[in-house]
Write a protein that holds these residues in place. Structure first.
Motif, PDB file in Angstrom:
ATOM      1  N   ALA A  95       0.856  -1.190   0.000  1.00 49.22           N
ATOM      2  CA  ALA A  95       0.000   0.000   0.000  1.00 49.22           C
ATOM      3  C   ALA A  95       0.880   1.223   0.000  1.00 49.22           C
ATOM      4  O   ALA A  95       1.870   1.290   0.700  1.00 49.22           O
ATOM      5  CB  ALA A  95      -0.895  -0.003   1.237  1.00 49.22           C
ATOM      6  N   LEU A  96       0.517   2.229  -0.814  1.00 54.13           N
ATOM      7  CA  LEU A  96       1.355   3.411  -0.977  1.00 54.13           C
ATOM      8  C   LEU A  96       0.557   4.664  -0.707  1.00 54.13           C
ATOM      9  O   LEU A  96      -0.508   4.869  -1.271  1.00 54.13           O
ATOM     10  CB  LEU A  96       1.914   3.458  -2.401  1.00 54.13           C
ATOM     11  CG  LEU A  96       2.840   2.282  -2.748  1.00 54.13           C
ATOM     12  CD1 LEU A  96       3.096   2.269  -4.237  1.00 54.13           C
ATOM     13  CD2 LEU A  96       4.139   2.424  -1.996  1.00 54.13           C
ATOM     14  N   PHE A 138      -3.649   2.964  -6.374  1.00 52.25           N
ATOM     15  CA  PHE A 138      -3.134   1.678  -6.816  1.00 52.25           C
ATOM     16  C   PHE A 138      -2.387   1.017  -5.669  1.00 52.25           C
ATOM     17  O   PHE A 138      -2.050   1.643  -4.672  1.00 52.25           O
ATOM     18  CB  PHE A 138      -2.190   1.847  -8.018  1.00 52.25           C
ATOM     19  CG  PHE A 138      -1.042   2.781  -7.769  1.00 52.25           C
ATOM     20  CD1 PHE A 138       0.093   2.381  -7.065  1.00 52.25           C
ATOM     21  CD2 PHE A 138      -1.085   4.098  -8.227  1.00 52.25           C
ATOM     22  CE1 PHE A 138       1.153   3.254  -6.833  1.00 52.25           C
ATOM     23  CE2 PHE A 138      -0.036   4.980  -7.998  1.00 52.25           C
ATOM     24  CZ  PHE A 138       1.083   4.555  -7.303  1.00 52.25           C
ATOM     25  N   ARG A 139      -2.140  -0.275  -5.847  1.00 54.61           N
ATOM     26  CA  ARG A 139      -1.190  -0.992  -5.001  1.00 54.61           C
ATOM     27  C   ARG A 139      -0.151  -1.595  -5.931  1.00 54.61           C
ATOM     28  O   ARG A 139      -0.430  -1.890  -7.102  1.00 54.61           O
ATOM     29  CB  ARG A 139      -1.875  -2.070  -4.161  1.00 54.61           C
ATOM     30  CG  ARG A 139      -2.539  -3.180  -4.949  1.00 54.61           C
ATOM     31  CD  ARG A 139      -3.301  -4.138  -4.023  1.00 54.61           C
ATOM     32  NE  ARG A 139      -3.792  -5.307  -4.728  1.00 54.61           N
ATOM     33  CZ  ARG A 139      -4.924  -5.367  -5.406  1.00 54.61           C
ATOM     34  NH1 ARG A 139      -5.705  -4.280  -5.478  1.00 54.61           N
ATOM     35  NH2 ARG A 139      -5.298  -6.476  -6.020  1.00 54.61           N
ATOM     36  N   ARG A 177       1.385  13.381  -7.351  1.00 57.23           N
ATOM     37  CA  ARG A 177       2.668  12.718  -7.102  1.00 57.23           C
ATOM     38  C   ARG A 177       2.445  11.635  -6.065  1.00 57.23           C
ATOM     39  O   ARG A 177       1.918  11.892  -4.985  1.00 57.23           O
ATOM     40  CB  ARG A 177       3.712  13.714  -6.628  1.00 57.23           C
ATOM     41  CG  ARG A 177       5.099  13.119  -6.480  1.00 57.23           C
ATOM     42  CD  ARG A 177       6.113  14.135  -6.005  1.00 57.23           C
ATOM     43  NE  ARG A 177       6.253  15.271  -6.913  1.00 57.23           N
ATOM     44  CZ  ARG A 177       7.277  16.106  -6.900  1.00 57.23           C
ATOM     45  NH1 ARG A 177       8.238  15.946  -5.997  1.00 57.23           N
ATOM     46  NH2 ARG A 177       7.328  17.112  -7.739  1.00 57.23           N
ATOM     47  N   TYR A 178       2.871  10.408  -6.379  1.00 59.98           N
ATOM     48  CA  TYR A 178       2.666   9.270  -5.484  1.00 59.98           C
ATOM     49  C   TYR A 178       4.024   8.748  -5.020  1.00 59.98           C
ATOM     50  O   TYR A 178       4.762   8.135  -5.798  1.00 59.98           O
ATOM     51  CB  TYR A 178       1.894   8.157  -6.203  1.00 59.98           C
ATOM     52  CG  TYR A 178       0.609   8.641  -6.838  1.00 59.98           C
ATOM     53  CD1 TYR A 178      -0.440   9.126  -6.050  1.00 59.98           C
ATOM     54  CD2 TYR A 178       0.459   8.642  -8.219  1.00 59.98           C
ATOM     55  CE1 TYR A 178      -1.614   9.584  -6.634  1.00 59.98           C
ATOM     56  CE2 TYR A 178      -0.705   9.089  -8.810  1.00 59.98           C
ATOM     57  CZ  TYR A 178      -1.750   9.569  -8.015  1.00 59.98           C
ATOM     58  OH  TYR A 178      -2.904  10.028  -8.598  1.00 59.98           O
ATOM     59  N   PRO A 179       4.399   9.013  -3.765  1.00 58.00           N
ATOM     60  CA  PRO A 179       5.688   8.518  -3.260  1.00 58.00           C
ATOM     61  C   PRO A 179       5.783   6.996  -3.348  1.00 58.00           C
ATOM     62  O   PRO A 179       4.798   6.286  -3.148  1.00 58.00           O
ATOM     63  CB  PRO A 179       5.700   8.991  -1.808  1.00 58.00           C
ATOM     64  CG  PRO A 179       4.781  10.168  -1.789  1.00 58.00           C
ATOM     65  CD  PRO A 179       3.702   9.840  -2.756  1.00 58.00           C
ATOM     66  N   PRO A 185      -5.131  -1.288  -9.793  1.00 56.64           N
ATOM     67  CA  PRO A 185      -6.049  -0.274  -9.261  1.00 56.64           C
ATOM     68  C   PRO A 185      -6.529  -0.639  -7.865  1.00 56.64           C
ATOM     69  O   PRO A 185      -6.838  -1.813  -7.587  1.00 56.64           O
ATOM     70  CB  PRO A 185      -7.193  -0.267 -10.269  1.00 56.64           C
ATOM     71  CG  PRO A 185      -6.578  -0.753 -11.546  1.00 56.64           C
ATOM     72  CD  PRO A 185      -5.553  -1.779 -11.132  1.00 56.64           C
ATOM     73  N   ALA A 186      -6.576   0.324  -6.970  1.00 55.50           N
ATOM     74  CA  ALA A 186      -6.953   0.074  -5.585  1.00 55.50           C
ATOM     75  C   ALA A 186      -8.360  -0.460  -5.457  1.00 55.50           C
ATOM     76  O   ALA A 186      -8.696  -1.106  -4.459  1.00 55.50           O
ATOM     77  CB  ALA A 186      -6.802   1.359  -4.781  1.00 55.50           C
TER      78      ALA A 186
END
Length: 389
Positions: free
Chosen positions: A16-17, A38-39, A349-351, A386-387
Motif C-alpha cells: 500500500a502506498l 493503486f497498489r 505525485r505518489y511517493p 487499481p486500488a
C-alpha cells in the motif's frame, strides 16, 4: 501453449502506498491525495535494471541490467538470460541501456523478434560513447533465447572521456518510419551547442540507422544531418504523445529537471540557460532570459531526478489517459503531468518506497515499473493494480 503466451499474473503480497502532491515553481499545487489509487505488486528482481519493453502480442518483457545482461521475463515473473549481448563499458552511468522491440511485430509466440539495444561502448584510450544496435532474438525453446545478427547502426560522435550523461533512450514514431535516439552531452556542456557533433542532441534516423531525410540540418552533412534538436543535457525519457508529438524528459543540474516538447531544429538551451544551477553554486541564466531558445513545458526545482516516462492510454486508470506518467528517483515517486497544448502541469505525485527508473504500459493497459536498485543493488519489477480491485 508455451510460457511465451500471455500469462495470468500470480499476485505476490501487495504494497500500500500513500500519496501527496507537489508543484513545480509557478504552477498550482498538485492535489493532496489521501492514498495512491493503486497498489504495487512485486513480480521479479533484477541487478541494477535500467530499461524494459513489452511484446504486445505475448506480454513477454525484455529487461536490461546495466552491467550487461538482457533478461527475458514472463508476466508471472519467470526470468531467463538472453545470450549474445554485446560487451558494455560498465561504470558510472554507463552500461547496457535502453531496449525497444521494432514496431509492427506480431505473433502469439515470442520468437524471431527484431530489437534495438543501446549501450556504453569503449573507444580508444580512456574514451567511450553510446552505441545503438539492431538484432534478432531467436528462441530454440521456451526461455532459451539468443540475440543474433546484432549490428551497430549508430554511434554517438565523438567518443570522449568520462562515464556520465549517455542518455541513449530510444523511441519510434507512431508509423514506425522514424527512430529517435537521445544523445547526452557526456558532462562536457559546450558540445551541446555545436552542430558538428551529436553530443547534447536528439537524432532522427531511419530504422536502419541512417539519417532520416528532411532533418533540419541535413545540408551540414555528417553527423549534423542526424540532428533533430540540440542544446540538451541528459534526456532520459523519450515518448510520443497521443497526437504523435515527441517529448523529452531531461535531467537538469542542481535543479531544473524539465519536460520539453521536442520540435525540429530547436535549441533547448543547455548550457546557456537552465532553471537550475551548477553543483558548485555557480548560477546559470534562467530560460526566461532567452526567449529565442526553446523553454520547457514544465521544470522542477527541487528536482524529481526522472527516469523514463509514458503517455498513458489504458483503462486501468481512466483519469490518467493522455497524461505523462513519470518514473522519478529523487524523491522516489510516480509523477502525473497533464498536457494542455504545448504546456504542462503536475497534477499528482505518489511517493514510492524505492527509486523508480522505468515505466511501461503493457498490451492490456497494465502499468509496470522498474525500481532503479541503487539502494540495494537489486530492483524489483512492479505491477500496478487499481486500488478498487
Amino acid at each position: 501453449m508455451t510460457i511465451f503466451r500471455i500469462l495470468t499474473l500470480v499476485s505476490p503480497l501487495p504494497i500500500a502506498l500513500a500519496s501527496c502532491g507537489a508543484a513545480a515553481p509557478g504552477d498550482k499545487a498538485a492535489p493532496q491525495d489521501a492514498a495512491a489509487p493503486f497498489r504495487a505488486e512485486p513480480v521479479a528482481r533484477f541487478e541494477a535494471p535500467w530499461a524494459m519493453d513489452i511484446d504486445r502480442d505475448t506480454g513477454v518483457m525484455l529487461v536490461t541490467e546495466r552491467a550487461g545482461a538482457l533478461k527475458l521475463v514472463t508476466p508471472d515473473g519467470k526470468i531467463s538470460d538472453v545470450a549474445g549481448v554485446p560487451k558494455v563499458d560498465f561504470g558510472g552511468q554507463g552500461g547496457l541501456g535502453d531496449v525497444r522491440l521494432a514496431p509492427g511485430q506480431t505473433g502469439t509466440t515470442f520468437d524471431r523478434r527484431t530489437i534495438y539495444l543501446s549501450w556504453a561502448e569503449a573507444g580508444e584510450g580512456d574514451t567511450r560513447g553510446a552505441a545503438l544496435g539492431r538484432g534478432t532474438i531467436a528462441c530454440d525453446r521456451a526461455m532459451a533465447c539468443a540475440l543474433q545478427d546484432l549490428k551497430v547502426i549508430w554511434r554517438q560522435q565523438p567518443k570522449v572521456t568520462g562515464r556520465g550523461h549517455y542518455s541513449h533512450r530510444i523511441a519510434f514514431s507512431p508509423d514506425g518510419q522514424y527512430l529517435f535516439v537521445s544523445s547526452g552531452e557526456r558532462q562536457k556542456m559546450a558540445p551541446a551547442q555545436d552542430l558538428s557533433n551529436t553530443l547534447g542532441t536528439i537524432v532522427r534516423l531511419l530504422p536502419d540507422g541512417t539519417p532520416a531525410p528532411g532533418n533540419p540540418f541535413a545540408a551540414r552533412g555528417a553527423p549534423g544531418d542526424q540532428i533533430w534538436s540540440y542544446g540538451h543535457r541528459n534526456v532520459l525519457g523519450l515518448a510520443l504523445d497521443p497526437q504523435g508529438r515527441l517529448w523529452g524528459l531531461e535531467h537538469g543540474p542542481k535543479g531544473g529537471d524539465e519536460l520539453n516538447l521536442i520540435e525540429p531544429g530547436r535549441n533547448y538551451g543547455w548550457p546557456l540557460v537552465s532553471d537550475g544551477d551548477h553543483y558548485d553554486g555557480t548560477q546559470i541564466p534562467r530560460h526566461a532570459t532567452r526567449p529565442d531558445l526553446a523553454g520547457p513545458a514544465i521544470s522542477w526545482n527541487p528536482v524529481i531526478a526522472p527516469g523514463d516516462f509514458i503517455f498513458y492510454t489504458g483503462d486501468d486508470f481512466p483519469e490518467w489517459r493522455g497524461e505523462a506518467v513519470i518514473a522519478a528517483m529523487k524523491p522516489a515517486a510516480l509523477v502525473r503531468v497533464a498536457i494542455t497544448g504545448n504546456g504542462a502541469r503536475e497534477v499528482a505525485r505518489y511517493p514510492m518506497p524505492h527509486r523508480i527508473r522505468e515505466i511501461e504500459q503493457g498490451p492490456n493497459g497494465t502499468l509496470w515499473l522498474l525500481e532503479d536498485g541503487q539502494e540495494s543493488a537489486t530492483g524489483r519489477l512492479l505491477r500496478l493494480i487499481p486500488a478498487t480491485r
